[in-house]
Scaffold this motif. Structure first.
Motif, short mmCIF file in Angstrom:
data_model
loop_
_atom_site.label_atom_id
_atom_site.label_comp_id
_atom_site.label_asym_id
_atom_site.label_seq_id
_atom_site.Cartn_x
_atom_site.Cartn_y
_atom_site.Cartn_z
N PHE A 115 19.41 117.96 14.33
CA PHE A 115 18.39 117.81 15.16
C PHE A 115 17.55 119.03 15.20
O PHE A 115 17.73 119.89 15.30
N ARG A 116 16.39 118.45 14.32
CA ARG A 116 15.18 119.87 14.45
C ARG A 116 13.80 118.98 13.90
O ARG A 116 13.79 117.86 13.31
N PHE A 117 12.91 119.62 14.32
CA PHE A 117 11.35 119.15 14.47
C PHE A 117 11.26 117.60 14.95
O PHE A 117 10.65 116.91 14.22
N GLY A 118 11.99 117.19 15.86
CA GLY A 118 11.99 116.09 16.54
C GLY A 118 12.60 114.94 15.81
O GLY A 118 12.63 113.83 16.25
N LYS A 119 13.49 115.34 14.84
CA LYS A 119 14.13 114.25 13.95
C LYS A 119 15.74 114.59 14.39
O LYS A 119 16.24 115.43 14.22
N LEU A 120 16.34 113.33 14.58
CA LEU A 120 17.75 113.38 14.88
C LEU A 120 18.52 112.34 13.70
O LEU A 120 17.90 111.41 13.58
N LYS A 121 19.39 113.05 13.16
CA LYS A 121 20.33 112.19 12.22
C LYS A 121 21.56 112.19 12.71
O LYS A 121 22.08 113.49 13.03
N VAL A 122 22.22 111.13 12.63
CA VAL A 122 23.83 111.03 13.16
C VAL A 122 24.41 110.23 11.99
O VAL A 122 24.18 109.23 11.41
N VAL A 123 26.01 110.59 11.92
CA VAL A 123 26.89 109.65 11.25
C VAL A 123 27.47 109.03 12.40
O VAL A 123 27.96 109.38 13.47
N ILE A 143 11.64 111.75 17.79
CA ILE A 143 11.17 111.61 19.00
C ILE A 143 9.48 111.66 19.23
O ILE A 143 8.93 112.62 18.53
N LEU A 144 9.04 110.54 19.98
CA LEU A 144 7.42 110.71 20.20
C LEU A 144 7.41 111.27 21.63
O LEU A 144 8.13 110.88 22.48
N LYS A 145 6.67 112.43 21.56
CA LYS A 145 6.53 112.86 22.71
C LYS A 145 5.16 112.41 23.46
O LYS A 145 4.29 112.02 22.79
#
Length: 146
Positions: A115-123, A143-145
């Protein structure tokens, strides 16, 4: 009525009742989430998707995994932010191993990869109530702010 923090996250998801695929969060922390959803016989898509033998569409299963794995976990990670973050699903690679019939309860677990720079990656993984694996893979969103 006061909601506990997990109920509040589910209640604040930006989806209407006909498109919210999260019934309850069981566990949630900085690194992972586990949630459940029961696919009811009355779901709108069952009337039209293999109408004589209804099966939950794969795109709906992916949406369920994204709502629990990305939107709920992302909301938790952004909880210090005063605004309600909106998530945009950007990519996924999901392998389907079983089907989901009406009246099936699914358990979705997701583990944060980054989770960095507004991007989240999950398994992410989806199981049924009998612990049969339905799908697994990874997905990400931004994520849109306000």
């Amino acid at each position: 009525m006061l909601l506990n923090p997990l109920e509040k996250i589910v209640a604040n998801l930006p989806y209407g009742d006909g498109f919210k695929f999260v019934d309850q969060l069981l566990e949630l922390d900085e690194d992972s989430v586990i949630g459940i959803y029961r696919f009811r016989e009355s779901e709108y898509f069952y009337k039209h998707h293999f109408k004589d033998q209804p099966v939950t569409p794969g795109v709906i299963l992916i949406e369920c995994m994204a709502q629990i794995g990305l939107a709920c976990l992302g909301s938790y990670l952004m909880r210090e932010n005063d605004s309600k973050p909106q998530f945009v699903f950007t990519e996924n690679h999901i392998n389907f191993l079983n089907t989901v019939l009406p009246k099936t309860t699914v358990i979705v677990s997701a583990k944060k990869e980054y989770f960095r720079f507004g991007k989240l990656k999950v398994v992410v993984r989806m199981m049924d109530e009998n612990e049969n694996k339905i799908a697994e893979g990874w997905m990400s969103g931004i994520i849109l702010k306000d």
